[in-house]
Scaffold this motif. Structure first.
Motif, mmCIF file in Angstrom:
data_model
loop_
_atom_site.group_PDB
_atom_site.id
_atom_site.type_symbol
_atom_site.label_atom_id
_atom_site.label_comp_id
_atom_site.label_asym_id
_atom_site.label_seq_id
_atom_site.Cartn_x
_atom_site.Cartn_y
_atom_site.Cartn_z
ATOM 1 N N GLU A 159 0.840 -1.209 0.000
ATOM 2 C CA GLU A 159 0.000 0.000 0.000
ATOM 3 C C GLU A 159 0.867 1.248 0.000
ATOM 4 N N LYS A 160 1.903 1.233 0.800
ATOM 5 C CA LYS A 160 2.794 2.397 0.877
ATOM 6 C C LYS A 160 3.418 2.699 -0.478
ATOM 7 N N ALA A 161 3.719 1.657 -1.243
ATOM 8 C CA ALA A 161 4.377 1.834 -2.539
ATOM 9 C C ALA A 161 3.403 2.175 -3.657
ATOM 10 N N THR A 162 2.154 1.719 -3.552
ATOM 11 C CA THR A 162 1.216 1.867 -4.671
ATOM 12 C C THR A 162 -0.033 2.678 -4.359
ATOM 13 N N GLY A 163 -0.385 2.795 -3.094
ATOM 14 C CA GLY A 163 -1.601 3.521 -2.729
ATOM 15 C C GLY A 163 -2.851 2.672 -2.715
ATOM 16 N N ILE A 164 -2.766 1.415 -3.124
ATOM 17 C CA ILE A 164 -3.932 0.536 -3.069
ATOM 18 C C ILE A 164 -4.130 0.119 -1.612
ATOM 19 N N PRO A 165 -5.307 0.368 -1.026
ATOM 20 C CA PRO A 165 -5.515 0.058 0.391
ATOM 21 C C PRO A 165 -5.184 -1.390 0.733
ATOM 22 N N ALA A 166 -4.443 -1.568 1.816
ATOM 23 C CA ALA A 166 -4.050 -2.907 2.238
ATOM 24 C C ALA A 166 -5.265 -3.787 2.506
ATOM 25 N N SER A 167 -6.304 -3.224 3.108
ATOM 26 C CA SER A 167 -7.497 -4.007 3.411
ATOM 27 C C SER A 167 -8.190 -4.492 2.145
ATOM 28 N N PHE A 168 -8.114 -3.724 1.065
ATOM 29 C CA PHE A 168 -8.696 -4.163 -0.207
ATOM 30 C C PHE A 168 -7.951 -5.389 -0.721
ATOM 31 N N MET A 169 -6.626 -5.315 -0.687
ATOM 32 C CA MET A 169 -5.820 -6.437 -1.174
ATOM 33 C C MET A 169 -5.995 -7.667 -0.296
ATOM 34 N N LEU A 170 -6.001 -7.477 1.010
ATOM 35 C CA LEU A 170 -6.172 -8.603 1.927
ATOM 36 C C LEU A 170 -7.541 -9.243 1.769
ATOM 37 N N GLY A 171 -8.566 -8.413 1.605
ATOM 38 C CA GLY A 171 -9.909 -8.942 1.424
ATOM 39 C C GLY A 171 -10.029 -9.750 0.144
ATOM 40 N N GLN A 172 -9.412 -9.247 -0.925
ATOM 41 C CA GLN A 172 -9.483 -9.977 -2.191
ATOM 42 C C GLN A 172 -8.675 -11.270 -2.119
ATOM 43 N N ALA A 173 -7.509 -11.215 -1.491
ATOM 44 C CA ALA A 173 -6.698 -12.430 -1.331
ATOM 45 C C ALA A 173 -7.449 -13.456 -0.484
ATOM 46 N N GLY A 174 -8.134 -12.980 0.560
ATOM 47 C CA GLY A 174 -8.902 -13.872 1.407
ATOM 48 C C GLY A 174 -10.047 -14.517 0.652
ATOM 49 N N HIS A 175 -10.734 -13.710 -0.156
ATOM 50 C CA HIS A 175 -11.862 -14.242 -0.934
ATOM 51 C C HIS A 175 -11.395 -15.257 -1.966
ATOM 52 N N GLU A 176 -10.303 -14.938 -2.666
ATOM 53 C CA GLU A 176 -9.827 -15.810 -3.742
ATOM 54 C C GLU A 176 -9.317 -17.156 -3.215
ATOM 55 N N THR A 177 -8.819 -17.184 -1.989
ATOM 56 C CA THR A 177 -8.221 -18.412 -1.457
ATOM 57 C C THR A 177 -9.037 -19.059 -0.348
ATOM 58 N N GLY A 178 -10.253 -18.562 -0.106
ATOM 59 C CA GLY A 178 -11.021 -19.111 1.013
ATOM 60 C C GLY A 178 -10.300 -18.859 2.319
ATOM 61 N N TRP A 179 -9.714 -17.656 2.431
ATOM 62 C CA TRP A 179 -8.952 -17.251 3.609
ATOM 63 C C TRP A 179 -7.795 -18.221 3.887
ATOM 64 N N GLY A 180 -7.134 -18.579 2.767
ATOM 65 C CA GLY A 180 -5.930 -19.399 2.872
ATOM 66 C C GLY A 180 -6.156 -20.892 2.801
ATOM 67 N N ARG A 181 -7.401 -21.332 2.786
ATOM 68 C CA ARG A 181 -7.684 -22.770 2.816
ATOM 69 C C ARG A 181 -7.664 -23.417 1.426
#
Length: 312
Positions: A173-195
């Motif tokens: 986020e610091k490097a790109t400005g994309i909110p960290a919570s947006f990226m984490l939420g999408q990563a969580g959704h795409e992977t079933g929260w890592g499962r």
């Protein structure tokens, strides 16, 4: 609300009002840019005031009005009262402003004087079973984004996923400005929260948290898996190639590069002030074929945002 005769020289010690317009927010940015711990502390307090005002406003809107005494004058009075209430609730020791100040201090590379709020947190920031070193590191965007409503209490697996990847997400986020919570939420959704992470042919970890496919331009490693795609609204199983990385950090960086540089996602990239608008932008741009993708992603982002704010 003004801050004096000049935006460049307002007195930080006399800022008892709330920044509610573009001009006032511009003054805050100018003060924060002076690399002064005092300026950063006041900026953080004002951001907390804005957040608290939105919170109180949401509570007001959720309350039924009688209609007997409601009029423009009473609405104005209530708004002014809420503004002062937000100011009075902000800047308390151990509050959200301390967290924002710490983040701004780190981002600007400032070493505050020992004992100041911007340099020394008043208590460990933890969530659930997390320790200070593994707790989600909230960023300025976590405080400035609108309040969220979630229907279900986050699970421990969701909290664990957020803890695991928060540092990397905050760094990107610091490097790109994309909110960290947006990226984490999408990563969580795409992977079933890592499962349900994508595996390589040999069963290894692809580290692909965002389900990014390997197109013709991709020259890195790949992982072939069977996935569900929607064709004309009908779910079908297909074998597809996905990108594979050497680390989760590489996955976050590649995702941020894709969203930031691809013209396809330009509109979504411009909607980082709203989780719902950002998610809708990604769906319209064709990030996923699931017709319910935007709604699902919005819920995941709100869950992540809620988890990161809990540490305050």
């Amino acid at each position: 609300m003004g801050y004096g005769n000049s935006l460049g020289t307002p007195s930080l010690g006399n800022m008892q009002s709330l920044a509610v317009d573009t001009q006032s927010l511009g003054a805050l940015k100018l003060q924060a840019g002076k690399n002064s711990p005092e300026a950063i502390k006041e900026t953080a307090k004002q951001f907390e005031s804005l957040f608290m005002r939105e919170l109180v406003k949401s509570m007001r809107e959720a309350t039924m009005k009688s209609g007997m005494l409601d009029n423009p004058g009473s609405d104005l009075g209530t708004d002014l009262l809420d503004q002062q209430l937000a100011v009075s609730m902000s800047g308390q020791p151990g509050g959200l402003s301390d967290l924002i100040a710490q983040q701004l201090t780190r981002q600007m590379g400032i070493t505050a004087e020992p004992g100041t709020d911007a340099a020394t947190p008043t208590r460990p920031q933890t969530l659930g079973s997390a320790t200070p070193s593994t707790a989600p590191r909230a960023t300025a965007s976590d405080a400035t984004l609108p309040p969220v409503k979630i229907k279900r209490t986050p699970t421990e697996s969701q909290a664990s996923f957020v803890r695991q990847h928060s540092d990397v997400a905050s760094k990107v986020e610091k490097a790109t400005g994309i909110p960290a919570s947006f990226m984490l939420g999408q990563a969580g959704h795409e992977t079933g929260w890592g499962r349900a992470q994508i595996k390589t042919k040999g069963g290894g970890n692809s580290f692909n948290l965002f389900g990014i496919k390997a197109g013709a331009s991709w020259t890195g490693k790949v992982a072939e898996v069977t996935t569900t795609e929607y064709v004309n609204g009908v779910a079908k199983k297909q074998v597809a190639k996905f990108r594979a990385y050497d680390s989760y950090e590489d996955s976050f960086k590649d995702y941020a590069r894709l969203i930031s540089e691809s013209p396809r996602y330009a509109k979504a990239r411009a909607q980082t002030g709203s989780a719902q608008a950002f998610a809708s932008g990604l769906q319209k741009a064709g990030y996923a074929t699931d017709p319910e993708y935007a709604a699902k992603l919005s819920r995941a982002i709100n869950t992540t945002l809620h988890l990161r704010r809990l540490q305050v």
